[in-house]
Design an enzyme around this catalytic site. Sequence first.
Site, short mmCIF file in Angstrom:
data_model
loop_
_atom_site.label_atom_id
_atom_site.label_comp_id
_atom_site.label_asym_id
_atom_site.label_seq_id
_atom_site.Cartn_x
_atom_site.Cartn_y
_atom_site.Cartn_z
N GLU A 12 -1.16 9.11 -7.07
CA GLU A 12 -2.34 8.35 -7.46
C GLU A 12 -2.76 8.71 -8.89
O GLU A 12 -2.38 9.77 -9.40
CB GLU A 12 -3.49 8.68 -6.49
CG GLU A 12 -3.27 8.17 -5.06
CD GLU A 12 -3.67 6.71 -4.88
OE1 GLU A 12 -3.51 5.91 -5.83
OE2 GLU A 12 -4.15 6.37 -3.78
N ASP A 14 7.44 8.68 0.58
CA ASP A 14 6.14 9.16 1.04
C ASP A 14 5.89 8.85 2.52
O ASP A 14 6.67 8.11 3.16
CB ASP A 14 5.02 8.57 0.18
CG ASP A 14 5.13 7.05 -0.02
OD1 ASP A 14 6.00 6.42 0.63
OD2 ASP A 14 4.36 6.50 -0.81
N HIS A 30 -0.07 3.33 -9.08
CA HIS A 30 0.55 4.47 -8.40
C HIS A 30 2.01 4.17 -8.02
O HIS A 30 2.37 3.02 -7.79
CB HIS A 30 -0.28 4.96 -7.20
CG HIS A 30 -0.24 4.13 -5.96
ND1 HIS A 30 -1.37 3.55 -5.42
CD2 HIS A 30 0.77 3.79 -5.12
CE1 HIS A 30 -1.04 2.90 -4.31
NE2 HIS A 30 0.25 3.03 -4.11
N ASN A 72 -3.25 0.06 -8.77
CA ASN A 72 -3.80 1.01 -9.76
C ASN A 72 -2.69 1.77 -10.49
O ASN A 72 -2.97 2.77 -11.15
CB ASN A 72 -4.76 1.98 -9.06
CG ASN A 72 -4.07 2.84 -8.00
OD1 ASN A 72 -2.85 2.77 -7.83
ND2 ASN A 72 -4.83 3.64 -7.28
C1 GLP Z 1 1.78 1.89 -0.94
C2 GLP Z 1 3.06 2.74 -1.12
C3 GLP Z 1 3.76 2.45 -2.43
C4 GLP Z 1 3.82 0.95 -2.66
C5 GLP Z 1 2.42 0.40 -2.76
C6 GLP Z 1 2.40 -1.10 -3.01
O1 GLP Z 1 0.58 2.52 -1.20
N1 GLP Z 1 2.84 4.14 -1.00
O2 GLP Z 1 5.05 3.03 -2.41
O3 GLP Z 1 4.53 0.68 -3.84
O4 GLP Z 1 1.71 0.67 -1.59
O5 GLP Z 1 2.58 -1.81 -1.82
P1 GLP Z 1 2.96 -3.33 -1.76
O6 GLP Z 1 4.40 -3.41 -2.14
O7 GLP Z 1 2.74 -3.74 -0.33
O8 GLP Z 1 2.09 -4.03 -2.72
#
Ligand code: GLP
Length: 242
Positions: free
Chosen positions: A144, A68, A139, A137
Amino acid sequence: MMDVRIFKSAQEAAQAGANLIEEVVLGKDQPILGLATGSTPIPMYQALIQKYEAGTLSFKNVRTFNLDEYIGLDGAHDQSYRYFMNTQLFDHLDIDHANTHVPSGIGADHAADAKAYDEAIEAAGGTDIQVLGIGNNGHIGFNEPAEVFIKGTHIVDLTDSTIDANTRFFASRDEVPRQAITMGMGAIMSARKVLLLAFGPAKAQAIRDTLCGDIDPRVPASILQLHPNVVVLLDEDAASLL
Ligand code: GLP
């Protein structure tokens, strides 16, 4: 099948993840990695860099597709996912940067970019292993919680909870992009192996819902219950509600 492994520390889980990626890279002439951003995979990427520096692993023939990107941030922006991947991983390996793909968040036609991204993944034959973190959440990528699972790469409005969670990386909440372009569930589910990582107590509920709840697009990661080859690497905090 979900192969759930619980480790004493995120560091140990990250090492196990790096070993699984190493197996994939050593096992194919032209390995295709699906990669993720966020704080979660950073220790695993560091372990991969160590393997490269030790001379035991080369990324010369590796191609990558990231999940993404934020809409509106170009690759030079220090919060863009392209910048993250370059600085956290690619710049430290012998990978050809031309073989690393991150969706573009700055094109004039996002729908066309999304379609081209799926076509490129398909033309490469899909990913051999897809790395995933998970949002608080549930995702994955930026898929989402929603009423339906979306198959293709698409533009998404970020939820308030995701904007809140990602505000820590920006000067203020106002600067967090409101939209992203994300790989959809089609490309994620067609990966030959999925590697889901989650560390820390903030992920415990999402991990419980993902592994033990119904398959429900309001918990996007729950679709992984239908994937035949998922490895879930957790620390004890993320596993605390299982
Ligand atoms: C973002 C990314 C995800 C990631 C998530 C959790 O929103 N788009 O790919 O898994 O955050 O991030 P973190 O690993 O910093 O908790």
